[in-house]
Every structure is written in structure tokens, then in C-alpha cells.
Design a protein around this motif. Structure first.
Motif, PDB file in Angstrom:
ATOM      1  N   ILE A  92      -5.256  -1.847  -1.839  1.00  0.00           N
ATOM      2  CA  ILE A  92      -4.169  -2.645  -1.277  1.00  0.00           C
ATOM      3  C   ILE A  92      -3.959  -3.857  -2.180  1.00  0.00           C
ATOM      4  O   ILE A  92      -4.932  -4.496  -2.594  1.00  0.00           O
ATOM      5  N   TRP A 114       0.854  -1.192   0.000  1.00  0.00           N
ATOM      6  CA  TRP A 114       0.000   0.000   0.000  1.00  0.00           C
ATOM      7  C   TRP A 114       0.884   1.232   0.000  1.00  0.00           C
ATOM      8  O   TRP A 114       2.089   1.166   0.247  1.00  0.00           O
ATOM      9  N   GLY A 134      -2.588   4.580  -3.363  1.00  0.00           N
ATOM     10  CA  GLY A 134      -3.462   4.383  -2.226  1.00  0.00           C
ATOM     11  C   GLY A 134      -4.877   4.014  -2.606  1.00  0.00           C
ATOM     12  O   GLY A 134      -5.762   3.936  -1.747  1.00  0.00           O
ATOM     13  N   ALA A 160      -1.716   0.317  -5.812  1.00  0.00           N
ATOM     14  CA  ALA A 160      -1.152   0.373  -4.470  1.00  0.00           C
ATOM     15  C   ALA A 160      -0.415   1.688  -4.221  1.00  0.00           C
ATOM     16  O   ALA A 160      -0.531   2.287  -3.156  1.00  0.00           O
TER      17      ALA A 160
END
Length: 290
Positions: A226, A166, A223, A220
């Protein structure tokens, strides 16, 4: 008996004057080259190179061995050239995941074709489940990629942790339901992620369905979602979320070379041997930038 593989690395280091340049020439990693030299020194029972922080010197025993090493490798090349004229012929369709789509593999394949001029190699890049399916349908002869399930067999290249990737940030507050970036089914990363989340009672949603590593990394890194991915693929700006962040641990993933049982076995076995030699190291995965 002296191992030609170790002798080849020894000669390359001396010719190139550098472990790094020798690794590039042989399409290996520097730790692999260093390991070969240590094994050769253990085999002959004498130091062959005196190492300093920035360079090395060839010992008298190393100088003596050098002439024999060149002769042995020359005879081996001549023998292989004669045998390959009548043995390996035809086309090999190689399926690879993007984990392998870099210059290390392509250089190794080019070297294999130089040694076997009657073989042509065609490479198809895809996602793990699609490549295994293509092999089972007879469209691919050999697959390089993560193991798709316990029922699949192949030759192990390496294993490494699978992580939750992430965007790196000061505050890590996990949203609910958990947004995921995933490859389509069947995919070992997807299966491992969804299984672990279900066992730990997490709710999740597929925020992005990806068809490439680039899109998985983008999801990822921004953001947006994930993404489960091998630890070696963590790029700057990404962090691996752990149990400290509230997520369950993921299992290791195994990278394999798998042969289509209906293919030309001698040719495929020879190529698989070269791939194992090139990639299977005692430490981490071979990560060679393109």
C-alpha cells in the motif's frame, strides 16, 4: 487597467479557435483559460465571447477589444525583450519531483528561456527529501515539490489530499502487519503515513523502498504494498483506501516552489513568479499528461 495575462489568454483563444488549443499554446489548463476570459469580461463589464456547447463566437465588443489587446501585448513583449537583455543572466539549477516531470512544466521553462535568452535552466529530478537537502547544500537553486515539513517555507502552488493507494479488487482484506511502499527519509508522504498508522495503533512493515513514482505505483498496482500518494496520481486499477477500509485518514499535501536564499534572488524570483502563474489555480492541481 487591463491585465496583460487575461489579454494573452483572450488573444490565444481567438487565434487558436479553441479553449483547449489555447491552453496548450500557453502551457496552462483549459479551466485556467476559461477563468481568465471570465475575469476579463467582468473587468470590461461586457461579454466578449458567445459560447455554445462546441464552439464560440466573438461579440462586437470582443472584436473591438481584440485590436487593443494585440497592441498592448506587442508593446509588453518589446519592453520585456529590451529589459531582459541587461537584467536576467546566468544559470538556474531547478530541482523537481516526478510530480512535475511532464510537458507542461518543460514547455513553461522553454518559454521562460525564450523570454530571457541569457538564462540557462538545468533540471534535476529526484525525491522530495533529496532535493531539499541538495538545495540546502547549494547544489540546487529552486525546488518544486511537496512541502517537506512545517519548518519549510515557500510559495504555495496547490494542495490536495494524500491517499492510501492499493490495487483495485473485489475483496479488500488488509494484511497485518500492513505492507507499505515508501520513499526514503526525509519524505512528507512517508512521515504522514507512519505517523497516522502509529497514532491509530497499526503495525506496519516497509515492503518496498522506492526511489521513483514508477516503482511506488508498481508496488500499489500489483497489490504488493500500500502506497501513500497524492490523490491526483491515482491511476486506473488503483483505489484510495479510506476509513471504511479501516485505515486512518491522511492529511493534505502542499506543493510548493522553494527558493534557495543564497541564490541569485532577482532571477529566481522571476522564475518563481512564472511557475506560480503557471501552476497556482483556484481548483485542483494542474495535471497535464506528458
Amino acid at each position: 487597467m487591463l491585465n496583460p495575462l487575461l489579454l494573452r489568454s483572450f488573444v490565444a483563444v481567438i487565434d487558436e479557435g479553441s479553449f483547449t488549443r489555447a491552453a496548450h499554446r500557453l502551457h496552462l489548463t483549459q479551466p485556467a483559460i476559461s477563468g481568465h476570459i471570465r475575469r476579463l469580461e467582468a473587468q470590461v463589464g461586457k461579454p466578449l465571447l458567445r459560447r455554445t456547447t462546441r464552439s464560440f463566437e466573438v461579440t462586437p465588443d470582443g472584436e473591438w477589444l481584440m485590436g487593443y489587446a494585440r497592441a498592448i501585448l506587442s508593446l509588453a513583449r518589446d519592453a520585456m525583450a529590451q529589459l531582459s537583455r541587461s537584467s536576467f543572466q546566468g544559470r538556474v539549477r531547478l530541482g523537481i519531483t516526478e510530480d512535475f516531470a511532464h510537458s507542461h512544466l518543460l514547455g513553461m521553462l522553454q518559454a521562460f528561456m525564450w523570454d530571457n535568452p541569457d538564462i540557462g535552466i538545468e533540471v534535476q529530478v529526484g525525491i522530495p527529501g533529496g532535493l531539499i537537502k541538495a538545495m540546502k547544500q547549494g547544489y540546487v537553486d529552486l525546488v518544486l515539490g511537496p512541502r517537506g515539513g512545517a519548518h519549510e517555507t515557500g510559495r504555495l502552488l496547490w494542495r490536495e489530499p494524500l491517499v492510501w493507494a492499493w490495487k483495485e479488487r473485489d475483496e479488500l482484506h488488509l494484511p497485518s502487519p500492513l505492507p507499505l511502499a515508501l520513499f526514503p527519509e526525509p519524505c512528507p508522504y512517508r512521515e504522514a503515513a507512519l505517523t497516522r498508522l502509529a497514532l491509530w495503533g497499526f503495525t506496519q512493515r516497509t515492503a518496498m523502498l522506492c526511489l521513483s513514482n514508477a516503482s511506488l505505483h508498481a508496488a500499489a498496482a500489483t497489490g504488493f504494498a500500500i502506497a501513500p500518494m497524492p490523490a491526483s496520481q491515482l491511476a486506473p486499477g488503483l483505489v484510495a483506501l479510506t476509513a471504511d477500509h479501516g485505515l486512518p485518514p491522511l492529511p493534505d499535501t502542499e506543493f510548493m516552489v522553494t527558493i534557495n536564499p543564497g541564490g541569485d534572488q532577482p532571477v529566481l524570483a522571476a522564475l518563481a513568479d512564472s511557475l506560480v502563474e503557471s501552476f497556482a489555480l483556484p481548483s485542483s492541481p494542474v495535471t497535464v499528461p506528458a
